[in-house]
Motif scaffolding. Structure first.
Motif, mmCIF file in Angstrom:
data_model
loop_
_atom_site.group_PDB
_atom_site.id
_atom_site.type_symbol
_atom_site.label_atom_id
_atom_site.label_comp_id
_atom_site.label_asym_id
_atom_site.label_seq_id
_atom_site.Cartn_x
_atom_site.Cartn_y
_atom_site.Cartn_z
ATOM 1 N N GLU A 37 0.766 -1.071 -0.039
ATOM 2 C CA GLU A 37 0.089 0.129 -0.325
ATOM 3 C C GLU A 37 0.953 1.482 -0.006
ATOM 4 O O GLU A 37 1.935 1.445 0.888
ATOM 5 N N TYR A 38 0.511 2.635 -1.168
ATOM 6 C CA TYR A 38 1.268 2.762 -0.559
ATOM 7 C C TYR A 38 0.056 4.605 -0.345
ATOM 8 O O TYR A 38 -1.280 4.346 -1.225
ATOM 9 N N LEU A 39 0.009 5.605 0.295
ATOM 10 C CA LEU A 39 -0.549 6.612 -0.252
ATOM 11 C C LEU A 39 -0.006 7.328 -1.230
ATOM 12 O O LEU A 39 1.351 8.024 -1.070
ATOM 13 N N ASP A 40 -1.260 8.543 -1.814
ATOM 14 C CA ASP A 40 -0.691 9.337 -3.049
ATOM 15 C C ASP A 40 -1.021 10.637 -2.757
ATOM 16 O O ASP A 40 -2.439 11.087 -2.700
ATOM 17 N N PHE A 41 -0.229 11.276 -2.645
ATOM 18 C CA PHE A 41 0.367 12.781 -2.504
ATOM 19 C C PHE A 41 0.702 13.495 -4.438
ATOM 20 O O PHE A 41 0.496 14.524 -4.499
ATOM 21 N N THR A 42 0.023 13.050 -5.180
ATOM 22 C CA THR A 42 0.052 12.783 -6.762
ATOM 23 C C THR A 42 -1.334 12.761 -7.616
ATOM 24 O O THR A 42 -1.462 13.773 -8.123
ATOM 25 N N SER A 43 -1.917 12.542 -6.978
ATOM 26 C CA SER A 43 -3.574 12.565 -7.585
ATOM 27 C C SER A 43 -3.171 12.425 -8.666
ATOM 28 O O SER A 43 -4.134 12.417 -9.838
ATOM 29 N N GLY A 44 -2.307 11.559 -9.653
ATOM 30 C CA GLY A 44 -1.956 11.304 -11.246
ATOM 31 C C GLY A 44 -1.390 12.369 -11.582
ATOM 32 O O GLY A 44 -1.842 12.794 -12.604
ATOM 33 N N ILE A 45 -0.395 13.359 -10.385
ATOM 34 C CA ILE A 45 -0.387 15.306 -11.181
ATOM 35 C C ILE A 45 -1.528 15.911 -11.355
ATOM 36 O O ILE A 45 -1.959 16.230 -12.467
ATOM 37 N N GLY A 46 -2.220 15.997 -10.447
ATOM 38 C CA GLY A 46 -4.053 16.363 -10.304
ATOM 39 C C GLY A 46 -4.406 16.123 -11.164
ATOM 40 O O GLY A 46 -5.899 17.255 -11.143
ATOM 41 N N VAL A 47 -4.858 14.387 -11.557
ATOM 42 C CA VAL A 47 -6.084 14.280 -12.564
ATOM 43 C C VAL A 47 -7.214 13.953 -11.734
ATOM 44 O O VAL A 47 -7.732 13.799 -11.836
ATOM 45 N N MET A 48 -6.778 12.393 -10.476
ATOM 46 C CA MET A 48 -7.310 12.235 -9.571
ATOM 47 C C MET A 48 -7.845 12.902 -8.753
ATOM 48 O O MET A 48 -8.058 12.697 -6.891
ATOM 49 N N ALA A 49 -8.924 13.884 -8.789
ATOM 50 C CA ALA A 49 -9.493 15.129 -7.455
ATOM 51 C C ALA A 49 -10.226 14.543 -6.776
ATOM 52 O O ALA A 49 -10.268 14.124 -5.621
ATOM 53 N N LEU A 50 -11.579 13.501 -7.221
ATOM 54 C CA LEU A 50 -11.854 12.297 -6.476
ATOM 55 C C LEU A 50 -11.676 10.914 -6.209
ATOM 56 O O LEU A 50 -12.397 10.533 -5.383
ATOM 57 N N GLY A 51 -9.572 11.180 -5.946
ATOM 58 C CA GLY A 51 -9.159 9.566 -5.607
ATOM 59 C C GLY A 51 -9.522 8.684 -6.875
ATOM 60 O O GLY A 51 -10.613 8.466 -7.619
ATOM 61 N N ARG A 52 -9.170 7.275 -6.809
ATOM 62 C CA ARG A 52 -9.553 5.940 -7.239
ATOM 63 C C ARG A 52 -11.130 5.427 -6.860
ATOM 64 O O ARG A 52 -10.580 5.324 -5.370
ATOM 65 N N GLY A 53 -11.923 5.343 -7.736
ATOM 66 C CA GLY A 53 -12.553 3.974 -6.917
ATOM 67 C C GLY A 53 -13.696 4.963 -6.405
ATOM 68 O O GLY A 53 -15.074 4.327 -5.366
ATOM 69 N N ASN A 54 -14.280 6.301 -7.309
ATOM 70 C CA ASN A 54 -15.496 6.801 -6.854
ATOM 71 C C ASN A 54 -16.614 5.798 -7.522
ATOM 72 O O ASN A 54 -16.530 6.186 -8.852
ATOM 73 N N GLU A 55 -17.314 5.538 -6.678
ATOM 74 C CA GLU A 55 -18.380 4.634 -7.274
ATOM 75 C C GLU A 55 -19.183 5.913 -8.514
ATOM 76 O O GLU A 55 -19.978 4.692 -9.143
ATOM 77 N N LYS A 56 -19.539 6.789 -7.961
ATOM 78 C CA LYS A 56 -20.321 8.052 -8.627
ATOM 79 C C LYS A 56 -20.095 7.384 -10.222
ATOM 80 O O LYS A 56 -20.739 7.783 -11.322
#
Length: 391
Positions: A37-56
């Motif tokens: 497991e890694y904690l991500d402070f990059t969000s794919g260079i600002g892409v994954m604003a809602l994080g990974r796996g947002n259900e909606k």
């Protein structure tokens, strides 16, 4: 299976990858091929604003995939029309053109500005002023617009019509001449070192532009769409541009960019002036609608601003020997250090945290998902502080 060997053997040498291969993620966490497991402070260079796996977001994308994955730009589809309405309305703009990436959005913005000026003033008024330390993309015109000479080497000749200037009122005033049709700025320069522009400078840009009918282009690809605790970075300065370029967070993980224009530019592009085969893809648009549904909410934006204050307070209460400055707005943070940021990045990575670098390799850059919790922030910030101060 040795995936890192595959990377070395088959990928062009354009990236200095960290030695990890990810398989899945959830929220602000990523997991590699061994399930570490890694904690991500990059969000794919600002892409994954809602994080990974947002259900909606996932449901919207999956539903659209089952209905219609692609059409073409000679017909319309429902998601892109709904997205166009939503994005222009929340942005207080008139019309939008959709593309696939940030650099394409900036190319569209450049063409739009030059077309407007040509139609109104004729030839010879096509220069676009950009700022030193700026970053606007990797395609040829966007790269020439980028105010980083180090990135230009090897790739000459570039398209003409750009002028880079220092970020001072005096330099800006000197740069403006009758050939200038637009000024392009980032409210917070990301790749250049996470440098928020001063209020005095931003207001001078708009003052000069209004007097001389020069267009203002705000590149909001990294600092926009909630990143600073406002919908756009320029909202922190109480100004409003003629053209906005957005991408990264817009697609929620799928490639999507957009160019927005105000009322006076709404009819500048005519049939055939610009285009994109995949621009306005219905699957990307369906995901983007869900991104905007969440990040355009005032309580969500306030939460981002509060997390930004939390980061500032964390560092305010620490003593430094290797940190020169902590700067930024909201969840767009730069930590300028004494030393090489890439070395710090590697040591932080070894402790299970992903961060970015910026500037002249002297800035540790943080772009966590906007949904990051304060507990996750505190955990990551403690790792960053300890690594930097133990250098």
């Amino acid at each position: 299976m040795d995936y890192l060997y595959y990377a070395k053997e088959y990928l062009m040498n354009t990236y200095n990858h960290l030695p990890v291969v990810f398989t899945h993620g959830k929220g602000c966490k990523l997991y590699d091929v061994s399930n570490k497991e890694y904690l991500d402070f990059t969000s794919g260079i600002g892409v994954m604003a809602l994080g990974r796996g947002n259900e909606k977001w996932i449901k919207a994308v999956e539903d659209q995939l089952e209905k219609l994955a692609h059409t073409s730009n000679i017909v319309l589809n429902v998601p892109i029309l709904e997205l166009a309405k939503k994005l222009t309305e929340i942005s207080n703009m008139s019309k939008v053109f959709f593309c696939n990436s940030g650099t394409e959005a900036n190319e569209g913005a450049i063409k739009l500005a030059r077309k407007y000026s040509f139609e109104k003033y004729g030839k010879g008024r096509n220069t676009i002023i950009t700022l030193n330390r700026s970053f606007h993309g990797r395609t040829m015109a966007a790269l020439e617009a980028t105010g980083e000479e180090e990135l230009h080497k090897y790739f000459y000749p570039f398209p003409e019509g750009f002028k880079h200037t220092d970020i001072t009122v005096e330099a800006l005033e000197e740069a403006v001449d009758p050939s200038v049709c637009a000024i392009m700025i980032e409210a917070v320069q990301g790749e250049g070192g996470v440098n928020p522009l001063s209020s005095e400078f931003v207001h001078k840009v708009f003052e000069i532009s209004e007097k001389k009918d020069i267009l203002v282009i705000c590149d909001e690809i990294q600092c926009g769409l909630g990143r600073t605790g406002k919908l756009y970075g320029f909202n922190n300065y109480n100004v409003h541009p003629d053209i906005i370029s957005v991408a990264k967070a817009l697609g929620g993980g799928l490639p999507m960019g957009a160019v927005l224009c105000n009322e006076k530019l709404k009819n500048t592009f005519k049939y055939g002036d610009h285009g994109s085969t995949f621009g306005g893809n219905p699957v990307c648009a369906a995901g983007a609608i869900e991104v905007l549904n969440e990040i355009a909410d005032e309580s969500f934006l306030k939460g981002v601003a509060d997390k930004g204050k939390f980061i500032k307070e964390f560092f305010k209460n620490k003593s430094f020997k290797n940190i020169k400055e902590v700067r930024g707005i909201g969840l767009m943070v730069g930590i300028e250090i004494k030393g090489e940021a890439s070395e710090v990045q590697k040591k932080i990575f070894e402790k299970g945290l992903l961060v970015l670098t910026a500037g002249k390799n002297n800035v540790v850059r943080l772009l966590p998902p906007l949904v990051v919790s304060k507990e996750e922030l505190e955990k990551g910030l403690n790792i960053i502080y300890e690594v930097i101060e133990s250098m």
